[in-house]
Design a protein around this motif. Structure first.
Motif, mmCIF file in Angstrom:
data_model
loop_
_atom_site.group_PDB
_atom_site.id
_atom_site.type_symbol
_atom_site.label_atom_id
_atom_site.label_comp_id
_atom_site.label_asym_id
_atom_site.label_seq_id
_atom_site.Cartn_x
_atom_site.Cartn_y
_atom_site.Cartn_z
ATOM 1 N N GLY A 1 0.961 -1.329 0.012
ATOM 2 C CA GLY A 1 -0.035 -0.193 -0.083
ATOM 3 C C GLY A 1 0.888 1.213 -0.114
ATOM 4 N N ALA A 2 2.157 1.342 0.062
ATOM 5 C CA ALA A 2 2.750 2.374 0.061
ATOM 6 C C ALA A 2 2.857 3.084 -1.366
ATOM 7 C CB ALA A 2 4.499 2.013 0.322
ATOM 8 N N SER A 3 2.596 4.294 -1.272
ATOM 9 C CA SER A 3 2.359 5.110 -2.490
ATOM 10 C C SER A 3 3.808 5.169 -3.476
ATOM 11 C CB SER A 3 1.869 6.531 -2.420
ATOM 12 O OG SER A 3 2.719 7.002 -1.573
ATOM 13 N N LEU A 4 3.610 5.537 -4.516
ATOM 14 C CA LEU A 4 4.842 5.440 -5.521
ATOM 15 C C LEU A 4 5.004 6.796 -5.749
ATOM 16 C CD1 LEU A 4 4.050 2.688 -8.041
ATOM 17 C CD2 LEU A 4 6.179 2.575 -6.456
ATOM 18 N N PRO A 5 6.092 7.478 -5.928
ATOM 19 C CA PRO A 5 6.482 8.712 -6.357
ATOM 20 C C PRO A 5 5.979 8.899 -8.008
ATOM 21 C CG PRO A 5 8.319 7.979 -5.330
ATOM 22 C CD PRO A 5 7.567 6.884 -5.647
ATOM 23 N N SER A 6 5.570 10.229 -8.079
ATOM 24 C CA SER A 6 5.101 10.341 -9.529
ATOM 25 C C SER A 6 6.190 10.287 -10.391
ATOM 26 C CB SER A 6 4.407 11.787 -9.690
ATOM 27 O OG SER A 6 5.560 12.593 -9.166
ATOM 28 N N ILE B 1 6.444 6.411 -11.268
ATOM 29 C CA ILE B 1 4.975 6.134 -12.196
ATOM 30 C C ILE B 1 5.347 6.568 -13.701
ATOM 31 C CG2 ILE B 1 2.649 6.678 -12.535
ATOM 32 C CD1 ILE B 1 2.436 6.989 -9.434
ATOM 33 N N LEU B 2 5.809 7.685 -13.912
ATOM 34 C CA LEU B 2 6.188 8.252 -15.343
ATOM 35 C C LEU B 2 7.139 7.381 -15.934
ATOM 36 C CD1 LEU B 2 5.372 10.249 -17.414
ATOM 37 C CD2 LEU B 2 7.165 11.984 -16.160
ATOM 38 N N ASP B 3 8.227 7.189 -15.093
ATOM 39 C CA ASP B 3 9.333 6.329 -15.677
ATOM 40 C C ASP B 3 8.848 4.974 -15.977
ATOM 41 O OD1 ASP B 3 11.889 6.160 -16.568
ATOM 42 O OD2 ASP B 3 12.655 5.044 -14.717
ATOM 43 N N CYS B 4 8.021 4.335 -15.399
ATOM 44 C CA CYS B 4 7.318 2.903 -15.894
ATOM 45 C C CYS B 4 6.459 3.010 -16.925
ATOM 46 C CB CYS B 4 6.628 2.425 -14.614
ATOM 47 S SG CYS B 4 7.789 1.977 -13.048
ATOM 48 N N PHE B 5 5.415 3.969 -16.939
ATOM 49 C CA PHE B 5 4.800 4.399 -18.161
ATOM 50 C C PHE B 5 5.600 4.592 -19.517
ATOM 51 C CE2 PHE B 5 2.550 7.189 -20.889
ATOM 52 C CZ PHE B 5 1.519 6.602 -21.251
ATOM 53 N N LEU B 6 6.424 5.342 -19.345
ATOM 54 C CA LEU B 6 7.272 5.903 -20.580
ATOM 55 C C LEU B 6 7.928 4.527 -21.023
ATOM 56 C CD1 LEU B 6 9.015 9.199 -19.674
ATOM 57 C CD2 LEU B 6 6.863 8.658 -21.402
ATOM 58 N N PRO C 1 16.711 -0.650 -12.007
ATOM 59 C CA PRO C 1 15.325 -0.054 -12.309
ATOM 60 C C PRO C 1 15.045 1.225 -12.017
ATOM 61 C CG PRO C 1 15.492 -1.179 -10.062
ATOM 62 C CD PRO C 1 16.879 -1.197 -10.644
ATOM 63 N N PRO C 2 14.043 1.710 -12.743
ATOM 64 C CA PRO C 2 13.552 3.079 -12.532
ATOM 65 C C PRO C 2 13.711 3.717 -11.158
ATOM 66 C CG PRO C 2 12.044 2.146 -13.814
ATOM 67 C CD PRO C 2 13.069 0.967 -13.191
ATOM 68 N N ALA C 3 14.067 4.768 -10.999
ATOM 69 C CA ALA C 3 14.375 5.619 -9.552
ATOM 70 C C ALA C 3 13.151 5.210 -8.634
ATOM 71 C CB ALA C 3 14.396 7.066 -9.802
ATOM 72 N N GLY C 4 13.521 4.849 -7.628
ATOM 73 C CA GLY C 4 12.287 4.393 -6.695
ATOM 74 C C GLY C 4 11.928 2.984 -6.740
ATOM 75 N N LEU C 5 12.381 2.257 -7.629
ATOM 76 C CA LEU C 5 12.084 0.803 -7.771
ATOM 77 C C LEU C 5 13.198 -0.148 -7.451
ATOM 78 C CD1 LEU C 5 10.193 0.373 -11.229
ATOM 79 C CD2 LEU C 5 9.420 0.282 -9.137
#
Length: 177
Positions: free
Chosen positions: A122-127, A130-135, A167-171
């Protein structure tokens, strides 16, 4: 699909000699552990007995498939051969043994986006994450669609994380995950 931080790829060289019926029966690939299963088959982690490098070996049992599904399974190996992109799991080779299609693919040992999100409890992800993953997913899909291939099963459990590259920043993941 797979996610990683760097745009480049450092996949091991394609080893066609490793992905043959003869090499498989000679034990050149050692099965280490099951990685999962899906609607088309199962996936095992295997190791090249000579070099120690590891990859994923997807198995599709054709005996229980309709003619249409058989054609799709064979087409999958041909399609994977053509899809070379940093955000798509690499293809190493394929062969058929006793009505089972074997597809050697890059090992993305970081698990799936789905399992990683579950592990966050349930911990939130930094935007930015999310953007890095999406791209990265969008870049992989763009590559696939430019080659006129439709992927009908895009979901978090089919997007893999690579540990070989950051992995992307935060992953960031611990080895224990």
């Amino acid at each position: 699909m797979k996610l990683s931080k760097s745009g480049g790829t450092t996949r091991p060289p394609f080893r066609p000699d490793l992905f043959t019926v003869e090499a498989y029966k000679a034990g050149k690939l050692v099965e280490l552990k099951p990685l999962g299963s899906g609607s088309f088959g199962s996936v095992m982690m295997v190791e090249d007995r000579t070099t120690g490098s590891r990859c994923a070996l997807k198995r599709i049992d054709m005996r229980q498939l309709s003619q249409r599904k058989r054609a799709q399974a064979l087409a999958e190996a041909d399609m994977m051969r053509q899809l070379v992109h940093p955000c798509i799991c690499g293809f190493y080779g394929s062969f058929i043994d006793a009505d089972i299609v074997h597809i050697g693919m890059e090992l993305c040992s970081g698990g799936t986006i789905d399992s990683w999100i579950e592990s966050r409890r349930g911990a939130s992800l930094p935007s930015e994450v999310i953007l890095d993953c999406f791209l990265q997913v969008a870049a992989g899909l763009r590559h696939v669609h430019r080659r006129k291939v439709l992927h009908r099963d895009i979901k978090a459990s089919n997007i893999f994380l690579s540990r070989r590259k950051a992995p992307p920043a935060g992953l960031e993941m611990n080895e224990s995950e």
